[in-house]
Design an enzyme around this catalytic site. Sequence first.
Site, mmCIF file in Angstrom:
data_model
loop_
_atom_site.group_PDB
_atom_site.id
_atom_site.type_symbol
_atom_site.label_atom_id
_atom_site.label_comp_id
_atom_site.label_asym_id
_atom_site.label_seq_id
_atom_site.Cartn_x
_atom_site.Cartn_y
_atom_site.Cartn_z
ATOM 1 N N TYR A 7 0.805 -1.214 0.000
ATOM 2 C CA TYR A 7 0.000 0.000 0.000
ATOM 3 C C TYR A 7 0.842 1.270 0.000
ATOM 4 C CZ TYR A 7 1.238 -0.194 4.922
ATOM 5 O OH TYR A 7 1.933 -0.275 6.096
ATOM 6 N N GLY A 8 2.157 1.136 0.042
ATOM 7 C CA GLY A 8 3.006 2.313 0.193
ATOM 8 C C GLY A 8 4.094 2.408 -0.854
ATOM 9 N N LEU A 10 6.198 0.523 -2.047
ATOM 10 C CA LEU A 10 6.445 -0.606 -2.951
ATOM 11 C C LEU A 10 5.462 -0.636 -4.130
ATOM 12 C CD1 LEU A 10 7.196 -3.341 -0.280
ATOM 13 C CD2 LEU A 10 8.815 -2.431 -1.954
ATOM 14 N N GLU A 71 10.917 -4.124 5.580
ATOM 15 C CA GLU A 71 9.718 -3.710 6.314
ATOM 16 C C GLU A 71 9.870 -3.949 7.820
ATOM 17 O OE1 GLU A 71 7.507 -1.941 5.032
ATOM 18 O OE2 GLU A 71 7.281 -2.443 2.930
#
Length: 107
Positions: A7-8, A10, A71
Amino acid sequence: MIKVAVYGSLKRGKYNHRGMDGCKFLGETKLKGTLYRVSSYPALLEEGDNEYDAEIYEMTEEQYRPIHNMEIGAGYKVGRVDDNIVFYADTRLAEHCKSRCEQIDSY
């Protein structure tokens, strides 16, 4: 094969997407939670009912390992939505977000 919902940074067009090289794009989805801006990247907290755009990728263990390490090292934990791995803010990052970060509608 491992499926990861991102969601970010990546996502396609974002600065860490190069880490997805060779991974198979499977489509888009929505993730529920609360999204915060932490410096130049987002953090998704599991709590909340807001929906955010995400992309699903299929990858090998070899492709997954560096993403996982990045992460986890940045303060995220592994969660699951359906059969997809999602990196949510861990307890410490979530507390930081709630007290010092801006809640955002999208990234």
